[in-house]
Motif scaffolding. Structure first.
Motif, PDB file in Angstrom:
ATOM      1  N   UNK A   1     -49.143  22.919   8.472  1.00  0.00           N
ATOM      2  CA  UNK A   1     -50.595  22.017   8.582  1.00  0.00           C
ATOM      3  C   UNK A   1     -51.775  22.994   8.290  1.00  0.00           C
ATOM      4  N   UNK A   2     -51.863  24.192   8.322  1.00  0.00           N
ATOM      5  CA  UNK A   2     -52.807  25.156   7.956  1.00  0.00           C
ATOM      6  C   UNK A   2     -52.655  25.568   6.328  1.00  0.00           C
ATOM      7  N   UNK A   3     -51.326  25.482   5.881  1.00  0.00           N
ATOM      8  CA  UNK A   3     -51.367  25.472   4.411  1.00  0.00           C
ATOM      9  C   UNK A   3     -51.822  24.515   3.869  1.00  0.00           C
ATOM     10  N   UNK A   4     -51.681  23.231   4.308  1.00  0.00           N
ATOM     11  CA  UNK A   4     -52.245  21.951   3.797  1.00  0.00           C
ATOM     12  C   UNK A   4     -53.656  22.060   3.634  1.00  0.00           C
ATOM     13  N   UNK A   5     -54.265  22.422   4.742  1.00  0.00           N
ATOM     14  CA  UNK A   5     -55.790  22.375   5.031  1.00  0.00           C
ATOM     15  C   UNK A   5     -56.229  23.321   4.145  1.00  0.00           C
ATOM     16  N   UNK A   6     -55.691  24.651   3.754  1.00  0.00           N
ATOM     17  CA  UNK A   6     -56.131  25.484   2.859  1.00  0.00           C
ATOM     18  C   UNK A   6     -56.031  25.026   1.311  1.00  0.00           C
ATOM     19  N   UNK A   7     -55.003  24.171   1.390  1.00  0.00           N
ATOM     20  CA  UNK A   7     -54.881  23.664  -0.214  1.00  0.00           C
ATOM     21  C   UNK A   7     -55.820  22.441  -0.306  1.00  0.00           C
ATOM     22  N   UNK A   8     -56.198  21.634   0.679  1.00  0.00           N
ATOM     23  CA  UNK A   8     -57.201  20.510   0.740  1.00  0.00           C
ATOM     24  C   UNK A   8     -58.397  20.726  -0.033  1.00  0.00           C
ATOM     25  N   UNK A   9     -58.898  19.960  -1.107  1.00  0.00           N
ATOM     26  CA  UNK A   9     -60.010  20.022  -1.664  1.00  0.00           C
ATOM     27  C   UNK A   9     -59.968  20.639  -3.239  1.00  0.00           C
TER      28      UNK A   9
ATOM     29  N   UNK B   1     -56.168  18.393  12.550  1.00  0.00           N
ATOM     30  CA  UNK B   1     -55.953  16.936  12.238  1.00  0.00           C
ATOM     31  C   UNK B   1     -57.233  16.025  12.337  1.00  0.00           C
ATOM     32  N   UNK B   2     -58.256  16.554  12.837  1.00  0.00           N
ATOM     33  CA  UNK B   2     -59.372  15.713  13.109  1.00  0.00           C
ATOM     34  C   UNK B   2     -60.559  16.198  11.956  1.00  0.00           C
ATOM     35  N   UNK B   3     -60.386  17.219  11.061  1.00  0.00           N
ATOM     36  CA  UNK B   3     -61.085  17.713  10.095  1.00  0.00           C
ATOM     37  C   UNK B   3     -60.592  17.714   8.583  1.00  0.00           C
ATOM     38  N   UNK B   4     -59.248  17.093   8.464  1.00  0.00           N
ATOM     39  CA  UNK B   4     -59.021  17.326   7.113  1.00  0.00           C
ATOM     40  C   UNK B   4     -58.406  15.919   6.421  1.00  0.00           C
ATOM     41  N   UNK B   5     -58.515  14.713   6.868  1.00  0.00           N
ATOM     42  CA  UNK B   5     -57.826  13.795   6.444  1.00  0.00           C
ATOM     43  C   UNK B   5     -58.459  13.415   5.028  1.00  0.00           C
ATOM     44  N   UNK B   6     -59.943  13.544   4.656  1.00  0.00           N
ATOM     45  CA  UNK B   6     -60.461  13.078   3.501  1.00  0.00           C
ATOM     46  C   UNK B   6     -59.922  13.871   2.276  1.00  0.00           C
TER      47      UNK B   6
ATOM     48  N   UNK C   1     -55.035  13.525   2.321  1.00  0.00           N
ATOM     49  CA  UNK C   1     -54.299  12.428   2.092  1.00  0.00           C
ATOM     50  C   UNK C   1     -54.431  12.165   0.529  1.00  0.00           C
ATOM     51  N   UNK C   2     -55.362  12.224  -0.211  1.00  0.00           N
ATOM     52  CA  UNK C   2     -55.494  12.168  -1.721  1.00  0.00           C
ATOM     53  C   UNK C   2     -54.552  13.403  -2.314  1.00  0.00           C
ATOM     54  N   UNK C   3     -54.489  14.479  -1.810  1.00  0.00           N
ATOM     55  CA  UNK C   3     -53.760  15.468  -2.168  1.00  0.00           C
ATOM     56  C   UNK C   3     -52.146  15.439  -2.080  1.00  0.00           C
ATOM     57  N   UNK C   4     -51.758  14.881  -0.975  1.00  0.00           N
ATOM     58  CA  UNK C   4     -50.349  14.767  -0.656  1.00  0.00           C
ATOM     59  C   UNK C   4     -49.673  13.279  -1.146  1.00  0.00           C
ATOM     60  N   UNK C   5     -50.643  12.167  -1.257  1.00  0.00           N
ATOM     61  CA  UNK C   5     -49.982  11.064  -1.663  1.00  0.00           C
ATOM     62  C   UNK C   5     -50.831  10.467  -2.543  1.00  0.00           C
TER      63      UNK C   5
ATOM     64  N   UNK D   1     -65.795  12.960  18.554  1.00  0.00           N
ATOM     65  CA  UNK D   1     -66.584  12.507  17.473  1.00  0.00           C
ATOM     66  C   UNK D   1     -65.960  12.789  16.056  1.00  0.00           C
ATOM     67  N   UNK D   2     -65.391  13.924  15.870  1.00  0.00           N
ATOM     68  CA  UNK D   2     -64.799  14.421  14.413  1.00  0.00           C
ATOM     69  C   UNK D   2     -63.680  13.495  14.365  1.00  0.00           C
ATOM     70  N   UNK D   3     -62.783  13.275  15.283  1.00  0.00           N
ATOM     71  CA  UNK D   3     -61.748  12.357  15.346  1.00  0.00           C
ATOM     72  C   UNK D   3     -62.184  10.965  14.880  1.00  0.00           C
ATOM     73  N   UNK D   4     -63.289  10.454  15.281  1.00  0.00           N
ATOM     74  CA  UNK D   4     -63.902   9.199  14.905  1.00  0.00           C
ATOM     75  C   UNK D   4     -64.289   9.398  13.252  1.00  0.00           C
ATOM     76  N   UNK D   5     -64.887  10.491  13.115  1.00  0.00           N
ATOM     77  CA  UNK D   5     -65.130  10.381  11.438  1.00  0.00           C
ATOM     78  C   UNK D   5     -64.031  10.517  10.785  1.00  0.00           C
ATOM     79  N   UNK D   6     -62.971  11.024  11.176  1.00  0.00           N
ATOM     80  CA  UNK D   6     -61.664  10.954  10.458  1.00  0.00           C
ATOM     81  C   UNK D   6     -61.158   9.350  10.295  1.00  0.00           C
ATOM     82  N   UNK D   7     -61.391   8.542  11.304  1.00  0.00           N
ATOM     83  CA  UNK D   7     -61.078   7.351  11.038  1.00  0.00           C
ATOM     84  C   UNK D   7     -62.036   6.574   9.961  1.00  0.00           C
ATOM     85  N   UNK D   8     -63.226   6.903  10.124  1.00  0.00           N
ATOM     86  CA  UNK D   8     -64.068   6.422   8.958  1.00  0.00           C
ATOM     87  C   UNK D   8     -63.558   6.873   7.477  1.00  0.00           C
ATOM     88  N   UNK D   9     -63.237   8.163   7.695  1.00  0.00           N
ATOM     89  CA  UNK D   9     -62.476   8.564   6.279  1.00  0.00           C
ATOM     90  C   UNK D   9     -61.393   7.615   5.622  1.00  0.00           C
ATOM     91  N   UNK D  10     -60.381   7.598   6.710  1.00  0.00           N
ATOM     92  CA  UNK D  10     -59.394   6.696   6.184  1.00  0.00           C
ATOM     93  C   UNK D  10     -59.707   5.298   6.064  1.00  0.00           C
TER      94      UNK D  10
END
Length: 517
Positions: free
Chosen positions: A213-221, A255-260, A263-267, A300-309
């Motif tokens: 997960x940390x590898x994916x977070x480091x690659x995100x963006x 999980x709460x900080x990386x969906x934006x 998701x586009x990186x992996x799918x 609240x960050x988890x809720x922000x992730x829902x908004x992103x998705x």
């Protein structure tokens, strides 16, 4: 309301309204024998007492720093454990903080490092986790037989064999505040995936998943897939975590900080893989947003992730569903009402405002931020949010008014440099023909830099680098040559006053060259 009237009213509020939490939040977290300022003296004490040294590097205004103070430093378990080490509290605006930051290769607030008495770095602690996990990571560090750099080197070897505690330390290491000293940022995602594969082979499944997960977070963006990064490996690990509520809870901070970005990186859009990932991730975030065992900010960050998705497949101007908007309003109102601790409010209100902005509720974000100006110990931080909201609306006059107010109100030399540079660069972008104003503000920033000890180290140096880069870009058409020449000459005079042997001299002279383009 016109910006000038708004500015006057805000200034009046700041002068007359009580800052209810100011004393609480400017004080050091109580119950801990914090050392301040002289880090060399603290290391001498560590050597004399044979105790490790714990270094905290942060800022008064920083939301994550305040979150750490509200959820970790105030815990009795941490207070009691602090007797086992020498705790050092280094505010980023103190006299030598930026020089120490450069020495320890720290890049962001907060950074928390555990050292051996001889100065060897044991590990960097994560600031995003809950208190229980933090104490586990701290205990691993205090009892470590090898510093993290040795565990890393061994973990990257083929057929690596580490202890369970060593794998866990690598999985919990704060890579976002320490990646540049151990692994180059460009190769970090691939290196973390290598560690994850080796951990799995070495019978450490939980650290292996977290490292993935940390590898994916480091690659995100990243614009391009980083070298050595395996997308299927990352996606498989992410799906495995999302399928298990216990694993979701154990890795909530990622999980709460990386969906934006992830998701586009992996799918790919419209694929079954994307649909499965979004559905599973959203389910996990819904659960986390209502999980009272994590902090209000994290919920609240988890809720922000829902908004992103929810926004992934919507047009930019398309509104979110009303039930989701109402959920945001309700969560923000509840958090605002329930949060009374001054440290925690700095974090909670920041994230609550972000949620409202993500939901497209700019007016409600403004109302929340303006109300906080009379409560916060660092109102200038929230003024930046008001500026950003105005800029989003296209109201450049109001945006610049807020940037100016934020800079005027900002406290501390490093903070003032950062805020001042932000104001200059926004003037350049939003009012590019106002040469006199750009020169006036930039000149004031350079003057403050010249009057500040250690202004050409770490965050302060990076702030001034952004100033130089912004000026060069602004003058790329040579339409602002006179202004840039004047400012570059002023900065050159500042450089000339620095001792020739001082590393800051070269840093400063490099800024002059950068500004001239």
């Amino acid at each position: 309301m016109k910006p000038m009237i708004l500015s006057v009213l805000t200034s009046a509020l700041l002068l007359t309204a009580p800052l209810t939490h100011a004393a609480e939040t400017h004080a050091l977290p109580p119950g801990i024998a914090w050392q301040q300022g002289d880090v060399d003296a603290a290391f001498a004490q560590a050597r004399a007492t044979h105790k490790p040294l714990f270094l905290y590097w942060g800022a008064v205004w920083c939301p994550p720093c305040n979150q750490v103070k509200a959820t970790i430093f105030n815990q009795q378990a941490f207070i009691e454990r602090s007797a086992a080490f020498i705790p050092v509290y280094l505010d980023g605006d103190s006299d030598s903080a930026q020089k120490w930051g450069e020495r320890f290769k720290v890049v962001g607030y907060p950074t928390m490092i555990l050292f051996k008495p001889d100065g060897t770095e044991i590990t960097r602690l994560p600031g995003e986790v809950d208190a229980e996990r933090y104490m586990q990571v701290l205990s691993l560090g205090l009892n470590a037989t090898h510093p993290v750099n040795e565990s890393l080197a061994n973990g990257l070897k083929p057929k690596a064999h580490l202890s369970a505690n060593e794998w866990q330390m690598l999985a919990d290491y704060s890579w976002d505040t320490g990646d540049t000293q151990l692994i180059d940022a460009k190769t970090l995602p691939g290196a973390l995936q290598t560690l994850a594969r080796h951990a799995a082979l070495d019978h450490a499944p939980a650290p292996a998943l977290r490292l993935n997960l940390k590898a994916a977070a480091a690659a995100a963006g990243s614009k391009d897939v980083p070298a050595g990064f395996n997308k299927p490996q990352a996606l498989n690990a992410l799906n495995a975590v999302l399928a298990d509520p216990k694993r979701v809870r154990a890795n909530f901070d990622i999980l709460v900080i990386t969906p934006d970005d992830l998701v586009p990186l992996l799918t790919e859009s419209g694929t079954p893989a994307r649909q499965h990932l979004v559905a599973a991730w959203n389910k996990a975030l819904v659960a986390l947003a209502s999980d009272n065992s994590i902090s209000t900010t994290d919920r609240l960050t988890a809720l922000d992730g829902q908004l992103v998705l929810a926004r992934l497949d919507l047009a930019k101007d398309q509104a979110l569903p009303d039930p989701l908007l109402q959920q945001v309003r309700s969560a923000v109102a509840a958090a605002d009402q329930a949060t009374t601790n001054g440290y925690e409010r700095q974090s909670v209100i920041s994230q609550a405002s972000d949620d409202l902005v993500r939901a497209g509720l700019l007016d409600e974000s403004d109302a929340l931020l303006k109300a906080e100006l009379t409560r916060s110990h660092a109102p200038y931080y929230f003024m930046l949010g008001l500026a950003a909201n105005a800029k989003t609306r296209g109201d450049n006059t109001a945006a610049l008014s807020w940037y100016e107010q934020a800079w005027t109100a900002a406290e501390g030399p490093a903070t003032r440099l950062q805020w001042g540079v932000g104001y200059v660069n926004n003037l350049i972008n939003l009012a590019p023909t106002q040469d006199a104003k750009v020169q006036q503000v930039a000149s004031s920033v350079i003057k403050e830099a010249g009057e500040t000890n250690n202004a050409f180290y770490e965050r302060s140096q990076r702030s001034l680098q952004r100033l130089a880069t912004g000026l060069a870009k602004w003058n790329s058409d040579k339409q602002h040559q006179a202004t840039v020449d004047t400012l570059a000459s002023q900065l050159s005079n500042v450089c000339a006053k620095l001792p020739a042997a001082d590393p800051q001299r070269g840093n400063c002279e490099g800024l002059v060259k950068a500004a001239r383009g």
